[in-house]
Enzyme design. Structure first.
Site, PDB file in Angstrom:
ATOM      1  N   ASP A  39      26.608  18.858   4.141  1.00  0.00           N
ATOM      2  CA  ASP A  39      25.933  17.838   5.057  1.00  0.00           C
ATOM      3  C   ASP A  39      24.600  17.588   3.720  1.00  0.00           C
ATOM      4  OD1 ASP A  39      23.985  16.723   6.493  1.00  0.00           O
ATOM      5  OD2 ASP A  39      24.127  18.152   7.720  1.00  0.00           O
ATOM      6  N   ASP A  40      24.293  15.821   3.967  1.00  0.00           N
ATOM      7  CA  ASP A  40      22.908  15.537   2.918  1.00  0.00           C
ATOM      8  C   ASP A  40      23.262  15.921   1.326  1.00  0.00           C
ATOM      9  OD1 ASP A  40      21.600  14.992   5.205  1.00  0.00           O
ATOM     10  OD2 ASP A  40      20.727  16.301   5.692  1.00  0.00           O
ATOM     11  N   CYS A  77      23.341  11.819   9.718  1.00  0.00           N
ATOM     12  CA  CYS A  77      24.404  13.078  10.460  1.00  0.00           C
ATOM     13  C   CYS A  77      25.261  12.389  11.679  1.00  0.00           C
ATOM     14  CB  CYS A  77      23.079  14.313  11.307  1.00  0.00           C
ATOM     15  SG  CYS A  77      22.378  15.106  10.004  1.00  0.00           S
ATOM     16  N   LYS A 131      29.109  22.719  11.206  1.00  0.00           N
ATOM     17  CA  LYS A 131      28.132  21.785  12.196  1.00  0.00           C
ATOM     18  C   LYS A 131      28.598  20.467  13.264  1.00  0.00           C
ATOM     19  CE  LYS A 131      24.317  19.211  12.111  1.00  0.00           C
ATOM     20  NZ  LYS A 131      23.301  17.856  10.427  1.00  0.00           N
ATOM     21  N   HIS A 133      26.517  18.171  15.837  1.00  0.00           N
ATOM     22  CA  HIS A 133      26.427  17.577  15.948  1.00  0.00           C
ATOM     23  C   HIS A 133      26.593  16.089  16.529  1.00  0.00           C
ATOM     24  CE1 HIS A 133      21.930  15.985  13.959  1.00  0.00           C
ATOM     25  NE2 HIS A 133      21.955  15.561  15.285  1.00  0.00           N
TER      26      HIS A 133
END
Length: 249
Positions: A39-40, A77, A131, A133
Protein backbone atom coordinates in the site's frame (compact mmCIF):
# COMPACT_ATOMS: atom_id res chain seq x y z
CA UNK A 1 7.20 -30.31 -1.72
CA UNK A 2 6.57 -27.36 -4.02
CA UNK A 3 8.59 -25.39 -6.50
CA UNK A 4 8.30 -21.81 -7.68
CA UNK A 5 7.63 -21.46 -11.39
CA UNK A 6 9.28 -18.88 -13.64
CA UNK A 7 6.09 -16.83 -13.55
CA UNK A 8 6.89 -14.34 -10.79
CA UNK A 9 5.54 -10.92 -11.61
CA UNK A 10 5.81 -7.47 -10.06
CA UNK A 11 3.82 -4.50 -11.32
CA UNK A 12 2.62 -1.16 -10.02
CA UNK A 13 -0.91 0.17 -9.61
CA UNK A 14 -0.30 3.87 -8.78
CA UNK A 15 0.71 3.92 -5.15
CA UNK A 16 0.72 0.14 -4.71
CA UNK A 17 2.90 -2.71 -5.84
CA UNK A 18 1.61 -6.13 -6.74
CA UNK A 19 3.71 -9.26 -6.75
CA UNK A 20 2.07 -12.41 -8.03
CA UNK A 21 3.89 -15.66 -7.47
CA UNK A 22 2.64 -18.92 -8.92
CA UNK A 23 3.64 -21.87 -6.76
CA UNK A 24 3.12 -25.27 -8.34
CA UNK A 25 2.56 -28.16 -5.97
CA UNK A 26 3.64 -31.55 -7.25
CA UNK A 27 0.21 -33.08 -6.56
CA UNK A 28 -1.79 -30.15 -7.86
CA UNK A 29 -3.43 -30.12 -11.27
CA UNK A 30 -3.65 -26.31 -11.25
CA UNK A 31 -1.09 -23.79 -9.99
CA UNK A 32 -1.43 -22.25 -6.56
CA UNK A 33 -1.51 -18.44 -6.79
CA UNK A 34 -0.31 -15.91 -4.21
CA UNK A 35 -0.87 -12.22 -4.97
CA UNK A 36 0.94 -9.75 -2.72
CA UNK A 37 -0.10 -6.09 -2.58
CA UNK A 38 1.78 -3.22 -0.94
CA UNK A 39 0.00 0.00 0.00
CA UNK A 40 1.21 3.51 -0.96
CA UNK A 41 4.59 2.35 -2.22
CA UNK A 42 6.15 5.06 -4.39
CA UNK A 43 7.85 4.44 -7.73
CA UNK A 44 11.22 5.52 -6.35
CA UNK A 45 10.90 3.65 -3.06
CA UNK A 46 12.44 0.42 -4.35
CA UNK A 47 16.08 -0.16 -5.15
CA UNK A 48 15.33 -1.74 -8.54
CA UNK A 49 14.24 1.78 -9.56
CA UNK A 50 17.43 3.33 -8.19
CA UNK A 51 16.23 4.26 -4.70
CA UNK A 52 18.67 4.65 -1.82
CA UNK A 53 16.28 2.43 0.16
CA UNK A 54 17.42 -1.18 -0.14
CA UNK A 55 14.72 -3.72 -1.01
CA UNK A 56 16.75 -6.84 -1.90
CA UNK A 57 13.91 -9.35 -1.64
CA UNK A 58 11.56 -7.35 -3.86
CA UNK A 59 14.49 -6.88 -6.25
CA UNK A 60 14.92 -10.65 -6.39
CA UNK A 61 11.31 -11.08 -7.54
CA UNK A 62 11.95 -8.64 -10.36
CA UNK A 63 15.21 -10.31 -11.40
CA UNK A 64 13.71 -13.79 -11.49
CA UNK A 65 10.38 -12.83 -13.05
CA UNK A 66 8.67 -10.22 -15.18
CA UNK A 67 8.76 -6.52 -14.39
CA UNK A 68 6.03 -4.23 -15.74
CA UNK A 69 6.82 -0.53 -15.30
CA UNK A 70 4.27 1.09 -17.62
CA UNK A 71 0.80 1.07 -16.15
CA UNK A 72 -2.50 2.87 -15.84
CA UNK A 73 -4.22 2.90 -12.47
CA UNK A 74 -5.87 4.86 -9.71
CA UNK A 75 -4.19 7.19 -7.24
CA UNK A 76 -5.73 6.04 -3.96
CA UNK A 77 -6.80 2.99 -1.98
CA UNK A 78 -10.43 2.13 -2.67
CA UNK A 79 -10.47 2.75 -6.44
CA UNK A 80 -7.28 0.70 -6.87
CA UNK A 81 -8.55 -2.20 -4.79
CA UNK A 82 -11.89 -2.10 -6.57
CA UNK A 83 -10.04 -2.52 -9.87
CA UNK A 84 -7.92 -5.37 -8.50
CA UNK A 85 -10.90 -7.26 -7.10
CA UNK A 86 -13.33 -6.70 -9.99
CA UNK A 87 -11.02 -6.45 -13.00
CA UNK A 88 -12.77 -3.19 -13.97
CA UNK A 89 -11.76 0.45 -13.79
CA UNK A 90 -13.34 2.01 -10.72
CA UNK A 91 -15.46 4.29 -12.93
CA UNK A 92 -17.35 1.14 -13.97
CA UNK A 93 -18.04 0.04 -10.39
CA UNK A 94 -18.90 3.44 -8.88
CA UNK A 95 -15.83 3.33 -6.63
CA UNK A 96 -13.81 6.00 -8.43
CA UNK A 97 -14.46 9.04 -6.25
CA UNK A 98 -12.25 8.63 -3.18
CA UNK A 99 -11.19 6.26 -0.43
CA UNK A 100 -13.94 4.96 1.85
CA UNK A 101 -14.24 6.49 5.29
CA UNK A 102 -14.92 4.26 8.28
CA UNK A 103 -18.67 3.86 8.77
CA UNK A 104 -19.67 4.74 5.23
CA UNK A 105 -22.54 2.91 3.53
CA UNK A 106 -20.64 2.67 0.22
CA UNK A 107 -19.42 -0.77 -0.85
CA UNK A 108 -18.11 -2.60 -3.90
CA UNK A 109 -21.46 -3.45 -5.58
CA UNK A 110 -22.39 -7.09 -5.14
CA UNK A 111 -23.37 -7.39 -8.81
CA UNK A 112 -19.65 -7.51 -9.66
CA UNK A 113 -17.83 -10.78 -9.13
CA UNK A 114 -14.47 -10.63 -7.40
CA UNK A 115 -11.28 -12.42 -8.34
CA UNK A 116 -12.10 -14.88 -5.55
CA UNK A 117 -15.50 -15.65 -7.09
CA UNK A 118 -13.90 -16.38 -10.45
CA UNK A 119 -11.15 -18.51 -8.89
CA UNK A 120 -13.71 -20.50 -6.91
CA UNK A 121 -15.55 -21.28 -10.13
CA UNK A 122 -12.32 -22.87 -11.38
CA UNK A 123 -12.02 -25.14 -8.36
CA UNK A 124 -9.82 -22.94 -6.21
CA UNK A 125 -10.00 -22.32 -2.48
CA UNK A 126 -9.65 -18.55 -1.97
CA UNK A 127 -8.15 -16.85 1.08
CA UNK A 128 -7.42 -13.25 2.03
CA UNK A 129 -5.06 -11.66 4.53
CA UNK A 130 -4.70 -7.93 5.21
CA UNK A 131 -6.43 -4.74 4.12
CA UNK A 132 -9.92 -4.87 2.55
CA UNK A 133 -11.16 -1.24 2.24
CA UNK A 134 -14.03 -2.04 -0.12
CA UNK A 135 -16.88 -1.52 2.33
CA UNK A 136 -18.29 -3.42 5.26
CA UNK A 137 -21.81 -2.04 5.69
CA UNK A 138 -23.14 -5.58 5.97
CA UNK A 139 -21.11 -8.57 7.12
CA UNK A 140 -23.43 -10.83 5.15
CA UNK A 141 -23.00 -8.92 1.88
CA UNK A 142 -19.90 -6.74 1.74
CA UNK A 143 -16.99 -8.25 3.67
CA UNK A 144 -14.37 -10.65 2.25
CA UNK A 145 -16.18 -13.77 3.49
CA UNK A 146 -19.26 -12.60 1.57
CA UNK A 147 -17.26 -11.81 -1.57
CA UNK A 148 -15.79 -15.22 -2.33
CA UNK A 149 -13.04 -15.75 0.23
CA UNK A 150 -13.21 -18.89 2.37
CA UNK A 151 -11.06 -17.36 5.11
CA UNK A 152 -10.13 -13.82 6.05
CA UNK A 153 -7.63 -12.38 8.52
CA UNK A 154 -7.07 -8.63 8.52
CA UNK A 155 -8.71 -5.24 8.80
CA UNK A 156 -11.70 -3.82 6.94
CA UNK A 157 -11.06 -0.06 7.05
CA UNK A 158 -8.56 2.10 5.18
CA UNK A 159 -5.90 2.23 7.87
CA UNK A 160 -5.17 1.06 11.39
CA UNK A 161 -2.42 1.33 13.92
CA UNK A 162 0.35 -1.15 13.11
CA UNK A 163 0.55 -2.31 16.74
CA UNK A 164 -2.81 -1.73 18.46
CA UNK A 165 -4.80 -2.54 15.29
CA UNK A 166 -7.29 0.20 16.08
CA UNK A 167 -8.94 2.51 13.54
CA UNK A 168 -10.85 5.64 14.52
CA UNK A 169 -10.89 4.44 18.11
CA UNK A 170 -12.20 0.94 17.36
CA UNK A 171 -10.43 -2.40 17.10
CA UNK A 172 -10.18 -3.40 13.44
CA UNK A 173 -8.54 -6.80 13.29
CA UNK A 174 -10.66 -9.81 12.42
CA UNK A 175 -10.27 -13.54 12.01
CA UNK A 176 -13.20 -14.22 9.73
CA UNK A 177 -16.03 -12.33 11.38
CA UNK A 178 -14.55 -12.56 14.89
CA UNK A 179 -12.60 -9.62 16.38
CA UNK A 180 -9.04 -10.46 17.42
CA UNK A 181 -8.15 -9.02 20.85
CA UNK A 182 -4.95 -10.97 21.47
CA UNK A 183 -2.48 -9.30 19.09
CA UNK A 184 -2.02 -5.87 20.68
CA UNK A 185 1.66 -5.09 20.23
CA UNK A 186 2.21 -7.39 17.24
CA UNK A 187 3.53 -5.57 14.16
CA UNK A 188 1.01 -5.98 11.35
CA UNK A 189 3.50 -6.72 8.55
CA UNK A 190 4.86 -9.69 10.48
CA UNK A 191 1.39 -10.67 11.69
CA UNK A 192 0.01 -10.86 8.16
CA UNK A 193 3.09 -12.65 6.82
CA UNK A 194 2.86 -15.28 9.56
CA UNK A 195 -0.84 -15.86 8.92
CA UNK A 196 -0.19 -16.26 5.19
CA UNK A 197 2.55 -18.79 5.87
CA UNK A 198 0.21 -20.70 8.16
CA UNK A 199 -2.47 -20.85 5.45
CA UNK A 200 0.01 -22.07 2.84
CA UNK A 201 1.54 -24.71 5.12
CA UNK A 202 -1.81 -26.08 6.30
CA UNK A 203 -3.54 -26.12 2.92
CA UNK A 204 -4.23 -29.41 1.18
CA UNK A 205 -1.78 -29.23 -1.74
CA UNK A 206 -4.12 -31.30 -3.92
CA UNK A 207 -6.65 -28.44 -3.94
CA UNK A 208 -5.45 -25.34 -5.84
CA UNK A 209 -5.55 -22.22 -3.68
CA UNK A 210 -5.57 -18.48 -4.29
CA UNK A 211 -4.20 -16.18 -1.59
CA UNK A 212 -4.59 -12.40 -1.74
CA UNK A 213 -2.14 -10.87 0.74
CA UNK A 214 -2.74 -7.11 1.08
CA UNK A 215 -0.09 -5.71 3.41
CA UNK A 216 -0.69 -2.54 5.40
CA UNK A 217 2.85 -1.45 4.62
CA UNK A 218 4.00 1.07 3.72
CA UNK A 219 0.97 3.27 4.26
CA UNK A 220 1.69 5.57 7.21
CA UNK A 221 5.25 4.36 6.71
CA UNK A 222 6.65 6.12 9.78
CA UNK A 223 5.46 3.16 11.84
CA UNK A 224 8.19 0.53 11.57
CA UNK A 225 9.33 -2.43 13.67
CA UNK A 226 10.25 -0.97 17.06
CA UNK A 227 13.23 -3.26 17.41
CA UNK A 228 14.79 -1.89 14.23
CA UNK A 229 14.09 1.86 14.28
CA UNK A 230 16.60 3.95 16.26
CA UNK A 231 15.35 7.25 14.82
CA UNK A 232 12.32 8.74 13.08
CA UNK A 233 14.37 9.30 9.91
CA UNK A 234 14.68 5.54 9.41
CA UNK A 235 11.03 4.64 10.08
CA UNK A 236 9.89 4.59 6.46
CA UNK A 237 12.87 2.71 5.06
CA UNK A 238 12.72 0.13 7.85
CA UNK A 239 8.99 -0.30 7.35
CA UNK A 240 9.67 -0.94 3.67
CA UNK A 241 12.51 -3.27 4.57
CA UNK A 242 10.18 -5.32 6.76
CA UNK A 243 7.70 -5.47 3.89
CA UNK A 244 10.38 -6.57 1.44
CA UNK A 245 11.54 -9.36 3.74
CA UNK A 246 8.01 -10.53 4.61
CA UNK A 247 6.90 -10.58 0.98
CA UNK A 248 9.32 -13.37 0.11
CA UNK A 249 9.38 -15.48 3.27
Amino acid sequence: EAKTSSIEMATHVRGMVLASTVVVGLAATKPHVVMVCSDDLGYNDVSFHGSEIHTPFLDSLVRSGLHFDNYYGHAICTPSRSAIMSGRYASHTGMQHSFLLTGTDVNLPTKFKTVANHMNEQGYSSHMVGKWHLGFESAELHTPLARGFSTYYGYLSGGEDYYTHSADGFLDLHNGSIPVFTENGAYSTELFANESIRIIQNHDSVVPFYLYLAFQSVQFGFCSPRSLAPSLDLFYSLSLGALSASSTR
